[in-house]
Write an enzyme that holds these catalytic residues in place. Sequence first.
Site, mmCIF file in Angstrom:
data_model
loop_
_atom_site.group_PDB
_atom_site.id
_atom_site.type_symbol
_atom_site.label_atom_id
_atom_site.label_comp_id
_atom_site.label_asym_id
_atom_site.label_seq_id
_atom_site.Cartn_x
_atom_site.Cartn_y
_atom_site.Cartn_z
ATOM 1 N N ASP A 1 0.836 -1.191 0.000
ATOM 2 C CA ASP A 1 0.000 0.000 0.000
ATOM 3 C C ASP A 1 0.878 1.250 0.000
ATOM 4 O OD1 ASP A 1 -1.962 1.887 0.239
ATOM 5 O OD2 ASP A 1 -2.589 1.333 2.279
ATOM 6 N N LYS B 1 1.666 7.847 0.697
ATOM 7 C CA LYS B 1 2.021 7.859 2.118
ATOM 8 C C LYS B 1 3.424 8.439 2.281
ATOM 9 C CE LYS B 1 -0.377 3.556 3.515
ATOM 10 N NZ LYS B 1 -1.286 4.055 4.561
ATOM 11 N N ARG C 1 -11.131 -0.599 1.893
ATOM 12 C CA ARG C 1 -12.596 -0.715 1.949
ATOM 13 C C ARG C 1 -13.185 -0.859 0.551
ATOM 14 N NH1 ARG C 1 -13.093 4.764 5.183
ATOM 15 N NH2 ARG C 1 -11.001 4.047 5.720
HETATM 16 N N1 BES Z 1 -3.472 -0.001 5.203
HETATM 17 C C1 BES Z 1 -3.850 1.281 5.705
HETATM 18 C C2 BES Z 1 -4.195 1.267 7.181
HETATM 19 C C3 BES Z 1 -3.112 0.963 8.145
HETATM 20 C C4 BES Z 1 -2.070 1.837 8.357
HETATM 21 C C5 BES Z 1 -3.216 -0.177 8.924
HETATM 22 C C6 BES Z 1 -1.109 1.547 9.288
HETATM 23 C C7 BES Z 1 -2.260 -0.460 9.860
HETATM 24 C C8 BES Z 1 -1.202 0.403 10.036
HETATM 25 C C9 BES Z 1 -5.073 1.776 4.965
HETATM 26 O O1 BES Z 1 -5.175 1.427 3.633
HETATM 27 C C10 BES Z 1 -5.045 3.264 5.046
HETATM 28 O O2 BES Z 1 -4.140 3.828 4.523
HETATM 29 N N2 BES Z 1 -6.038 3.860 5.713
HETATM 30 C C11 BES Z 1 -6.110 5.258 5.875
HETATM 31 C C12 BES Z 1 -7.548 5.673 5.628
HETATM 32 C C13 BES Z 1 -7.766 7.168 5.583
HETATM 33 C C14 BES Z 1 -7.069 7.734 4.353
HETATM 34 C C15 BES Z 1 -9.236 7.431 5.545
HETATM 35 C C16 BES Z 1 -5.706 5.599 7.303
HETATM 36 O O3 BES Z 1 -6.068 4.870 8.212
HETATM 37 O O4 BES Z 1 -4.988 6.572 7.484
HETATM 38 ZN ZN ZN Z 2 -4.188 -0.290 3.039
HETATM 39 MN MN MN Z 3 -4.150 2.774 2.342
#
Ligand code: BES
Ligand code: ZN
Ligand code: MN
Length: 460
Positions: free
Chosen positions: A233, A240, A314
Amino acid sequence: MPTLAFSTDASAARPLFLVKKEGLADWLAAQDDATRDWVNAAGFKAGVGEVLPLPGKDGLNGAIGGLGSGKDRARGRFLAAGLRGKLPEGVWRLECDLEGDELAEAALGWLLAGYRFDRFVSDSKPLAMLLPPEGVDAAMLERIASGEALARDLINTPASHMGPDELEMAARDLAGTHGMAVEVTTGAELSKRNLPMIHAVGRASAREPRLIDMSWGDSGPSVALVGKGVCFDTGGLNIKPGASMQLMKKDMGGAANVLGLAHMLMDSGMNCRLRVLIPAVENSISGEAFRPGDILDSRKGLTVEINNTDAEGRLVLADALALADEDRPDLIVSMATLTGAARVAVGPDLAPFYATDDCDAAALVSAAKAVRDPVWRLPFWEPYEKMIEPGIADLDNAPKGGFAGSITAALFLRRFVTAVPRYMHFDIFGWTRESAPGRPKGGAGQGIRALYRALPEILG
Ligand code: BES
Ligand code: ZN
Ligand code: MN
């Protein structure tokens, strides 16, 4: 030697006395003078992980290992696991007054202490082995250990070696072992078969996105397990920062966990019909990438406005859940490393979960306590539904403000489960940050031992 299994060679087994701090005085009182003097002189206090070999006339007679105080055992799990690496090689048998779930925890901890991620290193130090203690279901503990090891291996394997293709191969391997049927929809086929969001998220990568659909069993209640298989990701165009991307090989932790759980269920021959759905994609960046502001069609027909390409999990899960829902199984379970908010809320070693059914939730919570696989229920909080409704599409994938991020993600997923009343969702971390007994730093199963224990009751 299979370090995740018990020894079957009882011929030369030495006793390993497991003693709690509060039980040490009684244990000593029951020993002969020489042993008592030796243990006292050595300063053995039965602290966590403390090991003392017990000499005899012809060499090593046995060993005593500490389980710490009640407080230690409340703060940590699998404390017996820490003894294994400190004991001399050879075969051991437990001598202790542990029973039931506590004895099973000690024995499972021992097995899990045999886990190594050794694909990229050539270090195979021999380990002490254990006879299966009387009163535990040895086959069940070995099955749990191998399911947990499978989940850990898949997570630990870096994205260079665990892309959508390799994740498919790993799923096919498991399917081969258990005689599962496998169907995989790849690349442009995803659009043709109406899985548009899996395609949209994965299409920027040179490694084709896919949906892995596996089924097993032909009688009994039915359950669908859906696991997030984002092999890496980057965040997509909403990239990120480096530090947040570092661990994102673990973003297929939900897929790894459902595969580990599926192994446990099938290996035990559970009477159920099982379906495992894994959207396997890489959230990459290229000219093909989906964009902030895009509106995506979904399998269910709901449109989704993309407000952040980093809320990709999601999206791929939604299409897989909609597909699972069409089949009307008795229960749908999803597992995903879905939000950073879950980790902020409960920290890395407690798995937050959501359940539409209170009885299912209660069964899970009590199973989780018994097998020391901690979970905590969070609510599908209806008043927050409006946060995921943007106005120009049916749904918003990344509500502004960042409030209740794990809950709004769970509510988003629930929109795609409408025919099946019983839905459970786990927003897991999937990683152990600091090594602890039986839980080395790296990929981690979360909630799957609890589910394995609870599912027979939940599915009735
Ligand atoms: N895979 C990540 C979530 C994640 C980050 C899980 C670090 C465990 C450790 C997910 O795809 C993500 O990036 N989520 C974002 C959502 C936001 C942009 C609404 C998040 O949680 O920051
Ligand atoms: Zn993710
Ligand atoms: Mn993500």
